[in-house]
Design a protein around this motif. Sequence first.
Motif, PDB file in Angstrom:
ATOM      1  N   ASP A 153       0.856  -1.194   0.000  1.00 26.45           N
ATOM      2  CA  ASP A 153       0.000   0.000   0.000  1.00 26.45           C
ATOM      3  C   ASP A 153       0.887   1.237   0.000  1.00 26.45           C
ATOM      4  O   ASP A 153       1.458   1.611   1.024  1.00 26.45           O
ATOM      5  CB  ASP A 153      -0.908  -0.015   1.231  1.00 26.45           C
ATOM      6  CG  ASP A 153      -1.991   1.058   1.161  1.00 26.45           C
ATOM      7  OD1 ASP A 153      -1.625   2.241   1.029  1.00 26.45           O
ATOM      8  OD2 ASP A 153      -3.180   0.717   1.237  1.00 26.45           O
ATOM      9  N   PRO A 155       0.056   4.605  -0.531  1.00 26.64           N
ATOM     10  CA  PRO A 155      -0.396   5.726   0.298  1.00 26.64           C
ATOM     11  C   PRO A 155      -0.082   5.535   1.783  1.00 26.64           C
ATOM     12  O   PRO A 155       0.299   6.490   2.465  1.00 26.64           O
ATOM     13  CB  PRO A 155      -1.904   5.759   0.037  1.00 26.64           C
ATOM     14  CG  PRO A 155      -2.056   5.198  -1.337  1.00 26.64           C
ATOM     15  CD  PRO A 155      -1.022   4.112  -1.411  1.00 26.64           C
ATOM     16  N   LYS A 178      -2.893  12.434  -3.290  1.00 26.98           N
ATOM     17  CA  LYS A 178      -3.588  11.174  -3.031  1.00 26.98           C
ATOM     18  C   LYS A 178      -3.906  10.454  -4.333  1.00 26.98           C
ATOM     19  O   LYS A 178      -3.738   9.230  -4.441  1.00 26.98           O
ATOM     20  CB  LYS A 178      -4.880  11.441  -2.264  1.00 26.98           C
ATOM     21  CG  LYS A 178      -5.666  10.192  -1.928  1.00 26.98           C
ATOM     22  CD  LYS A 178      -6.923  10.515  -1.136  1.00 26.98           C
ATOM     23  CE  LYS A 178      -7.714   9.251  -0.826  1.00 26.98           C
ATOM     24  NZ  LYS A 178      -8.953   9.563  -0.060  1.00 26.98           N
ATOM     25  N   GLU A 182      -2.498   6.711  -5.411  1.00 27.37           N
ATOM     26  CA  GLU A 182      -3.438   5.627  -5.711  1.00 27.37           C
ATOM     27  C   GLU A 182      -3.208   5.087  -7.122  1.00 27.37           C
ATOM     28  O   GLU A 182      -3.313   3.876  -7.348  1.00 27.37           O
ATOM     29  CB  GLU A 182      -4.877   6.122  -5.561  1.00 27.37           C
ATOM     30  CG  GLU A 182      -5.311   6.365  -4.122  1.00 27.37           C
ATOM     31  CD  GLU A 182      -5.417   5.085  -3.307  1.00 27.37           C
ATOM     32  OE1 GLU A 182      -5.276   3.984  -3.868  1.00 27.37           O
ATOM     33  OE2 GLU A 182      -5.644   5.194  -2.081  1.00 27.37           O
ATOM     34  N   ASN A 185      -0.249   2.775  -7.046  1.00 27.85           N
ATOM     35  CA  ASN A 185      -0.307   1.764  -5.999  1.00 27.85           C
ATOM     36  C   ASN A 185      -0.452   0.351  -6.571  1.00 27.85           C
ATOM     37  O   ASN A 185      -0.839   0.158  -7.728  1.00 27.85           O
ATOM     38  CB  ASN A 185      -1.496   2.056  -5.077  1.00 27.85           C
ATOM     39  CG  ASN A 185      -1.366   1.398  -3.725  1.00 27.85           C
ATOM     40  OD1 ASN A 185      -0.292   0.937  -3.342  1.00 27.85           O
ATOM     41  ND2 ASN A 185      -2.465   1.344  -2.991  1.00 27.85           N
ATOM     42  N   ARG A 187      -2.391  -2.826  -7.292  1.00 24.71           N
ATOM     43  CA  ARG A 187      -3.812  -2.973  -7.589  1.00 24.71           C
ATOM     44  C   ARG A 187      -4.320  -4.332  -7.104  1.00 24.71           C
ATOM     45  O   ARG A 187      -3.850  -5.380  -7.560  1.00 24.71           O
ATOM     46  CB  ARG A 187      -4.051  -2.832  -9.088  1.00 24.71           C
ATOM     47  CG  ARG A 187      -3.705  -1.460  -9.628  1.00 24.71           C
ATOM     48  CD  ARG A 187      -3.881  -1.382 -11.127  1.00 24.71           C
ATOM     49  NE  ARG A 187      -3.635  -0.033 -11.627  1.00 24.71           N
ATOM     50  CZ  ARG A 187      -3.580   0.291 -12.907  1.00 24.71           C
ATOM     51  NH1 ARG A 187      -3.748  -0.651 -13.845  1.00 24.71           N
ATOM     52  NH2 ARG A 187      -3.347   1.542 -13.265  1.00 24.71           N
TER      53      ARG A 187
END
Length: 284
Positions: A153, A155, A178, A182, A185, A187
Amino acid sequence: MGTALALALSVTVIAIQFSTGSPGRERTYASGPAILTVVEQPDARGVLVTTGGWAYCQQVRALARHSRLTLLCGRFQKDGYVGPGLRSRRHLDWGNAGYLRALAREARRLHARVGGELLLLGVSYSGFGVAALASHHPELRPDRLIVIDSYLDLPARRAAAGTGATGREIDAETGGSKAALEERNVRVDGLAALVRGGTRLQVIWSIAPDEAREFKGATCNLAANASVLQRLSEVLAEPVAGWVTTNRHGHDLWDHGRKILRGEQPGKKVMFAPGRSVPTGAAC
């Protein structure tokens, strides 16, 4: 090893011979924003792919050689950490889409030539890197995705980094928003596609006290791995396994790498099941 990589690059694919490699056995070349190092293994049983640049490539060279796997190491074009004493020049990709596309393309080409098993393996940052690679490009269909002492993760990793050096590194590449984090990131839907396609997922992390202190929990807190595997079990509607140890950072790979490649996991197996809470002891 500090002379290993040339810094003059072009957008087109160019070959650069490693000064430490035997002729025809090791080569480095550029493909878009990716710098690829291939270490050929005679009579290879497959291909081992890692990412994160020079330091992470060094950590798996002996393991690939012992396991008779041709090694593909990825480095982001902006990264100047190419030898001892150059850590301050590090610039990781942090899920850069162009870099991941180039690395996926070159991994497919190499595996098509070598054949055998395709393994994606990373420790610490490179664990996130190979998970991002695989989940953004499930068409790679690796036989195994191995993530060690890392996090799934981005974030949450950025939040744990605060105003420190790692936080600044992430922001320098991603912008820090953010939405950007994302987008880059790992998935969960991509991981689910991999598992459904037959990829074996091996996620191993330490919950040792010094692990929690050194990285402010970024590699072992609830958000790092456990909650992602829990979400994955919900998407798959089936249990998902993880393995938790109390080893120091990196030692899950350094001390147990050969066993891991043989399918023997260190530590305690924890199961994440749909509709249930995260198992006790899965986070620091």
